[in-house]
Design an enzyme around this catalytic site. Structure first.
Site, PDB file in Angstrom:
ATOM      1  N   CYS A  23       0.841  -1.197   0.000  1.00  0.00           N
ATOM      2  CA  CYS A  23       0.000   0.000   0.000  1.00  0.00           C
ATOM      3  C   CYS A  23       0.878   1.249   0.000  1.00  0.00           C
ATOM      4  O   CYS A  23       2.015   1.223   0.475  1.00  0.00           O
ATOM      5  CB  CYS A  23      -0.893  -0.022   1.250  1.00  0.00           C
ATOM      6  SG  CYS A  23      -1.937   1.432   1.484  1.00  0.00           S
ATOM      7  N   GLY A  24       0.342   2.337  -0.505  1.00  0.00           N
ATOM      8  CA  GLY A  24       1.067   3.588  -0.443  1.00  0.00           C
ATOM      9  C   GLY A  24       1.313   4.045   0.985  1.00  0.00           C
ATOM     10  O   GLY A  24       2.213   4.844   1.248  1.00  0.00           O
TER      11      GLY A  24
END
Length: 201
Positions: free
Chosen positions: A77-78
């Site tokens: 995930c970012g």
């Protein structure tokens, strides 16, 4: 005289009938209040046992007296770099009755596809994670884990309804096992709001 004698029982009977519904209504209201109180009697985090990444049982009663941050995590995930801040906050306050508990989840963008073993390796290798990490679960939808039903439903936690918006949403639990605050995924673990809560400010 006969008329009075005839109508007296009838009048008494009607009077009794007219009183019964009122008593029934009062009884029903009281019963309803009891049901409402029962529904709103909240659980605590100590009601739950889960599995950790290694498959061992983790009993939340072992955390009594500690402030707890529960966070759903993901490896692709970012927001995954939040692991770094999570670990730093944990190391800073772990000896001050504070703990972080991570729950890997694949609910958002399939960003946690790995097995529990792969997740454990990733967390250790990339971020040196030492706070407790649980086995992968679902944090929303029809297969939502019971612990997240507690965290997201007011009838269970007594605080508020919420929805897990994305990876790295934080739930703050007080020393008595009660939910006290929900923190947005994008709010960093070392944000002043969280640190002030940990420090009791």
């Amino acid at each position: 005289m006969r008329i009075v004698t005839f109508f007296a029982p009838l009048f008494i009977g009607l009077l009794a009938c007219s009183q019964t519904p009122k008593m029934a209504i009062v009884s029903e209201i009281n019963h309803s209040k009891q049901n409402e109180n029962t529904i709103m009697s909240t659980n605590t985090i100590y009601d739950f046992k889960v599995k950790d990444l290694a498959g061992a049982e983790f009993d939340f009663t072992s955390l009594k007296g500690k402030k707890i941050m529960i966070v759903n995590t993901a490896s692709e995930c970012g927001l995954t770099p939040q692991y770094e801040q999570l670990q730093t906050v944990y190391e800073t306050y772990k000896d001050e009755n504070f703990v972080i508990v991570g729950f890997p989840a694949n609910n958002f963008g399939a960003q946690e596809p790995g097995t529990n073993e792969q997740i454990a390796t990733f967390c250790k290798k990339n971020y040196g994670v030492t706070f407790p990490m649980m086995a992968k679960i679902s944090v929303k939808g029809n297969d939502m884990h019971p612990i997240y039903q507690f965290l997201t439903q007011k009838v269970k936690n007594g605080l508020q309804d919420s929805e897990v918006q994305w990876n790295f949403q934080k739930y703050l639990i007080d020393e008595n096992g009660h939910l006290v605050k929900v923190i947005s995924p994008r709010t960093l673990p070392n944000d002043a709001e969280i640190i002030n809560w940990i420090e009791g400010k």
